[in-house]
Design a protein around this motif. Structure first.
Motif, PDB file in Angstrom:
ATOM      1  N   ILE A  30       0.834  -1.201   0.000  1.00  0.00           N
ATOM      2  CA  ILE A  30       0.000   0.000   0.000  1.00  0.00           C
ATOM      3  C   ILE A  30       0.868   1.250   0.000  1.00  0.00           C
ATOM      4  N   LEU A  31       1.939   1.233   0.781  1.00  0.00           N
ATOM      5  CA  LEU A  31       2.859   2.383   0.804  1.00  0.00           C
ATOM      6  C   LEU A  31       3.497   2.604  -0.563  1.00  0.00           C
ATOM      7  N   GLN A  32       3.875   1.510  -1.239  1.00  0.00           N
ATOM      8  CA  GLN A  32       4.450   1.627  -2.580  1.00  0.00           C
ATOM      9  C   GLN A  32       3.428   2.207  -3.558  1.00  0.00           C
ATOM     10  N   MET A  33       2.188   1.736  -3.463  1.00  0.00           N
ATOM     11  CA  MET A  33       1.133   2.242  -4.341  1.00  0.00           C
ATOM     12  C   MET A  33       0.852   3.716  -4.062  1.00  0.00           C
ATOM     13  N   GLU A  34       0.901   4.080  -2.786  1.00  0.00           N
ATOM     14  CA  GLU A  34       0.688   5.474  -2.397  1.00  0.00           C
ATOM     15  C   GLU A  34       1.778   6.360  -2.996  1.00  0.00           C
ATOM     16  N   LYS A  35       3.007   5.895  -2.895  1.00  0.00           N
ATOM     17  CA  LYS A  35       4.146   6.665  -3.402  1.00  0.00           C
ATOM     18  C   LYS A  35       4.091   6.789  -4.925  1.00  0.00           C
ATOM     19  N   SER A  36       3.810   5.676  -5.611  1.00  0.00           N
ATOM     20  CA  SER A  36       3.821   5.712  -7.077  1.00  0.00           C
ATOM     21  C   SER A  36       2.618   6.458  -7.659  1.00  0.00           C
ATOM     22  N   SER A  37       1.488   6.443  -6.939  1.00  0.00           N
ATOM     23  CA  SER A  37       0.296   7.109  -7.479  1.00  0.00           C
ATOM     24  C   SER A  37       0.193   8.567  -7.061  1.00  0.00           C
ATOM     25  N   GLY A  38       0.861   8.908  -5.960  1.00  0.00           N
ATOM     26  CA  GLY A  38       0.764  10.275  -5.459  1.00  0.00           C
ATOM     27  C   GLY A  38      -0.534  10.519  -4.700  1.00  0.00           C
ATOM     28  N   MET A  39      -1.274   9.474  -4.433  1.00  0.00           N
ATOM     29  CA  MET A  39      -2.540   9.593  -3.709  1.00  0.00           C
ATOM     30  C   MET A  39      -2.323   9.239  -2.240  1.00  0.00           C
ATOM     31  N   LYS A  40      -3.183   9.773  -1.376  1.00  0.00           N
ATOM     32  CA  LYS A  40      -3.149   9.399   0.031  1.00  0.00           C
ATOM     33  C   LYS A  40      -3.661   7.967   0.162  1.00  0.00           C
ATOM     34  N   LYS A  41      -3.227   7.299   1.238  1.00  0.00           N
ATOM     35  CA  LYS A  41      -3.642   5.906   1.456  1.00  0.00           C
ATOM     36  C   LYS A  41      -5.168   5.772   1.451  1.00  0.00           C
ATOM     37  N   ALA A  42      -5.841   6.645   2.163  1.00  0.00           N
ATOM     38  CA  ALA A  42      -7.304   6.552   2.263  1.00  0.00           C
ATOM     39  C   ALA A  42      -7.954   6.697   0.885  1.00  0.00           C
TER      40      ALA A  42
END
Length: 132
Positions: A30-42
């Motif tokens: 999830i942290l990797q996806m957050e970083k690559s997408s630029g979106m907040k986790k929520a």
């Protein structure tokens, strides 16, 4: 002097909360996806669940009923094809094979192939749903 911030939301205010626990590996993903997408986790989880997750939801009972119905029809058509082929072979040996029997055989064979193609289409759809 009065502070002017964002005006209060009238509708669409998020008031419900769901607590979810993740394994360390899941959380790192999830942290990797957050970083690559630029979106907040929520926002990322909300989007994945509400927009992308809709593809994962299926009425499994309806799918199974559809597959059962197609399987039953496929079995019936297969039995008809076998019976007609056996009958045609007997008639052919006696030199009595008629065009009517051949036409009926081809009709049942087409019905069998149509049902088989529908079953294959359903299976591909199910596989796509499960693999996305």
């Amino acid at each position: 002097m009065r502070y002017k911030g964002r005006s209060p939301l009238v509708s669409g205010k998020r008031i419900k909360k769901i607590d979810v626990r993740f394994t360390q590996e899941e959380f790192e993903l999830i942290l990797q996806m957050e970083k690559s997408s630029g979106m907040k986790k929520a926002d990322l989880i909300r989007r994945k669940l509400l927009l992308d997750g809709e593809r994962l939801l299926m009425d499994s009972k309806a799918v199974m009923n559809g597959m059962d119905g197609i399987g039953l029809e496929l079995s019936k058509a297969g039995n008809n094809v076998n019976q007609l082929a056996r009958y045609a072979n007997i008639l052919n040996k006696d030199g009595l094979l008629s065009a009517v029997i051949v036409d009926r055989f081809l009709l049942e064979l087409r019905k069998y192939n149509k049902i088989k193609m529908e079953l294959e289409r359903l299976m591909r759809k199910l596989i796509r749903l499960l693999s996305s």
